[in-house]
Design an enzyme around this catalytic site. Structure first.
Site, PDB file in Angstrom:
ATOM      1  CE  LYS A  79      47.533  40.710  36.132  1.00 47.28           C
ATOM      2  NZ  LYS A  79      48.147  41.726  36.983  1.00 47.28           N
ATOM      3  N   GLY A 179      40.033  58.063  41.396  1.00 51.21           N
ATOM      4  CA  GLY A 179      39.953  56.759  42.050  1.00 51.21           C
ATOM      5  C   GLY A 179      40.456  56.812  43.480  1.00 51.21           C
ATOM      6  N   GLY A 181      40.289  54.045  45.640  1.00 56.20           N
ATOM      7  CA  GLY A 181      40.235  52.658  46.105  1.00 56.20           C
ATOM      8  C   GLY A 181      41.442  52.351  46.975  1.00 56.20           C
ATOM      9  CB  VAL A 183      46.317  52.400  44.637  1.00 58.91           C
ATOM     10  CG1 VAL A 183      47.437  53.370  44.277  1.00 58.91           C
ATOM     11  CG2 VAL A 183      46.796  50.967  44.521  1.00 58.91           C
TER      12      VAL A 183
HETATM   13  P1  NAD Z   1      40.376  49.391  43.626  1.00 61.78           P
HETATM   14  O1  NAD Z   1      39.397  48.543  42.892  1.00 61.78           O
HETATM   15  O2  NAD Z   1      40.580  49.192  45.084  1.00 61.78           O
HETATM   16  O3  NAD Z   1      40.021  50.946  43.428  1.00 61.78           O
HETATM   17  C1  NAD Z   1      39.624  51.499  42.219  1.00 61.78           C
HETATM   18  C2  NAD Z   1      38.748  52.694  42.565  1.00 61.78           C
HETATM   19  O4  NAD Z   1      38.486  53.409  41.356  1.00 61.78           O
HETATM   20  C3  NAD Z   1      37.396  52.322  43.163  1.00 61.78           C
HETATM   21  O5  NAD Z   1      37.165  53.086  44.341  1.00 61.78           O
HETATM   22  C4  NAD Z   1      36.398  52.645  42.051  1.00 61.78           C
HETATM   23  O6  NAD Z   1      35.141  53.072  42.561  1.00 61.78           O
HETATM   24  C5  NAD Z   1      37.111  53.775  41.356  1.00 61.78           C
HETATM   25  N1  NAD Z   1      36.716  53.972  39.964  1.00 61.78           N
HETATM   26  C6  NAD Z   1      36.433  53.051  39.024  1.00 61.78           C
HETATM   27  N2  NAD Z   1      36.148  53.643  37.851  1.00 61.78           N
HETATM   28  C7  NAD Z   1      36.263  54.978  38.061  1.00 61.78           C
HETATM   29  C8  NAD Z   1      36.119  56.114  37.242  1.00 61.78           C
HETATM   30  N3  NAD Z   1      35.769  56.019  35.956  1.00 61.78           N
HETATM   31  N4  NAD Z   1      36.310  57.343  37.790  1.00 61.78           N
HETATM   32  C9  NAD Z   1      36.658  57.468  39.085  1.00 61.78           C
HETATM   33  N5  NAD Z   1      36.807  56.413  39.920  1.00 61.78           N
HETATM   34  C10 NAD Z   1      36.623  55.184  39.405  1.00 61.78           C
HETATM   35  O7  NAD Z   1      41.749  49.214  42.825  1.00 61.78           O
HETATM   36  P2  NAD Z   1      43.211  49.553  43.335  1.00 61.78           P
HETATM   37  O8  NAD Z   1      43.827  48.330  43.916  1.00 61.78           O
HETATM   38  O9  NAD Z   1      43.186  50.818  44.103  1.00 61.78           O
HETATM   39  O10 NAD Z   1      43.952  49.798  41.939  1.00 61.78           O
HETATM   40  C11 NAD Z   1      43.736  50.974  41.205  1.00 61.78           C
HETATM   41  C12 NAD Z   1      44.553  50.916  39.925  1.00 61.78           C
HETATM   42  O11 NAD Z   1      45.932  50.750  40.255  1.00 61.78           O
HETATM   43  C13 NAD Z   1      44.211  49.742  38.996  1.00 61.78           C
HETATM   44  O12 NAD Z   1      44.409  50.157  37.665  1.00 61.78           O
HETATM   45  C14 NAD Z   1      45.241  48.694  39.363  1.00 61.78           C
HETATM   46  O13 NAD Z   1      45.469  47.778  38.300  1.00 61.78           O
HETATM   47  C15 NAD Z   1      46.453  49.571  39.614  1.00 61.78           C
HETATM   48  N6  NAD Z   1      47.459  48.993  40.496  1.00 61.78           N
HETATM   49  C16 NAD Z   1      47.138  48.602  41.750  1.00 61.78           C
HETATM   50  C17 NAD Z   1      48.138  48.086  42.575  1.00 61.78           C
HETATM   51  C18 NAD Z   1      47.836  47.700  44.005  1.00 61.78           C
HETATM   52  O14 NAD Z   1      48.780  47.563  44.801  1.00 61.78           O
HETATM   53  N7  NAD Z   1      46.575  47.544  44.370  1.00 61.78           N
HETATM   54  C19 NAD Z   1      49.455  47.966  42.112  1.00 61.78           C
HETATM   55  C20 NAD Z   1      49.758  48.397  40.821  1.00 61.78           C
HETATM   56  C21 NAD Z   1      48.751  48.910  40.025  1.00 61.78           C
END
Ligand code: NAD
Length: 349
Positions: A79, A179, A181, A183
């Protein structure tokens, strides 16, 4: 640019990268290359100090070793983190300096997107190194991993439901989704298609309103989502949400979601187990993202075939973990760690 090796007992190699010309301060942590080149994303965040950034790199690279091994990928764990606000401090020159640092590792570490980074940033880094994935175009470009991550989480939710609720059919099941976002939004769509009822929360109220319109989701405040009554909780926002404060208040039968490092500590996984809440270990449930990225690193031509096969394997791994956990009365996160360590020991033998 100055690249300094930081002494470590826990990782294979840890580097501090500083570049006065661009203001870059970054850490690259290679936890293990036992199963293949270390792979894991590049995160940019306004860390409080260098210790916090280094800690994050060490913790996340360790997690990537486990995630890649659990997914059956020939990749190790690494990382990189950049100290800074992506909205303010990111520049092409800074990203190119990171690219040169990654290139100096000669393929021992492959980078990709993580928080604060997107495919356009990977394209800039690619001007300096070949060891970058998650690009929008180029040889075997894999693009946004989130849709594949969400597919894998849906599989994990079905598998967990089979074990805890007696059926993987999600029709009429209530899923609390934290969340919306990259995912969470994709997952919401898949769950809706599967017939599940959604209860959602996000810091961004507009996303919740859109989910209410698109999927008939019930919207709750962010401070309520971890205590609503539902069949399954799917954390898809931030890490550490399963902790000593939240676990006692959960009113779900299972937890399966996409966020990394959902358990604040391993003891919180034991607490879930003691409460009869079945936990799908996060790094097994959310491996779809790295499976997607791996198609680019491993130059896989039949991307769809590889993703389908590896997602199937990830679900089978989760099924085996939950089966053994039930048979032996163990907490699934403990079984998951043992499963990965056994895989790594076999590979080393
Ligand atoms: P993202 O930043 O696109 O979305 C995160 C969402 O969570 C945002 O909409 C944000 O407003 C919301 N959020 C933040 N704090 C919050 C809270 N306390 N309560 C409710 N909502 C909240 O991120 P992502 O890419 O969707 O990833 C989400 C999680 O999944 C992260 O932990 C990331 O490490 C993990 N992850 C993502 C991927 C991927 O393919 N993007 C792969 C493996 C793991």
């Amino acid at each position: 640019m100055q690249i300094t090796r930081i002494p470590t007992n826990s990782h294979e190699e840890v580097l501090r990268v500083c570049d006065d010309a661009t203001g870059l301060v970054a850490f690259i942590a290679i936890h293990s290359t036992q199963l293949g080149p270390a792979a894991g994303g590049l995160r940019m965040k306004p860390y409080d100090d260098a210790d916090a950034a280094l800690c994050d790199a060490l913790r996340l690279s360790h997690g990537m070793t486990f995630k890649n091994a659990a997914a059956g990928l020939p990749l190790g764990g690494g990382k990189a983190v950049i100290m800074g606000d992506p909205g303010r401090d990111k520049s092409e020159a800074l990203l190119m300096a990171v690219g040169r640092a990654v290139d100096a590792l000669k393929g021992r570490y492959w980078t990709a997107e993580d928080m604060g980074m997107g495919p356009a940033d990977m394209a800039v880094i690619a001007r300096e190194t070949d060891f970058v994935a998650g690009r929008a175009d180029g040889p075997n470009a894999s693009g946004d991993p989130s849709p594949t991550t969400a597919r894998g989480i849906l599989n994990a939710i079905r598998c967990t439901a089979r074990h805890r609720l007696g059926s993987g059919d999600l029709t009429g099941r209530r899923v609390a989704l934290q969340g919306l976002g990259h995912v969470g939004w994709q997952l919401a769509g898949l769950l809706h298609e599967a017939g599940a009822g959604l209860i959602v929360a996000d810091m961004d109220r507009a996303r919740c309103d859109t989910a209410a319109g698109a999927f008939g989701a019930e919207v709750v405040a962010v401070d309520r989502i971890l205590s609503v009554e539902a069949d399954i909780l799917a954390p898809c926002a931030i890490g550490g949400v399963l902790n000593a404060k939240t676990v006692p208040g959960l009113r779900v039968k299972a937890v399966a979601g996409g966020a990394n490092n959902q358990l604040a500590t391993p003891a919180d996984g034991d607490a879930l187990h003691a409460r009869g809440i079945l936990y799908a270990p996060d790094y097994v449930a959310n491996a779809g993202g790295i499976i997607n990225v791996a198609t680019e690193i491993l130059r896989i031509d039949d991307r769809a075939g590889f993703v389908a096969e590896k997602l199937g394997e990830a679900e089978a791994t989760l099924d085996a973990i939950l089966t053994r956990a039930a048979a032996e009365g163990l907490a699934p996160h403990r079984v998951a760690d043992e499963t990965v360590l056994a895989r790594m020991n076999r590979a080393a033998a």
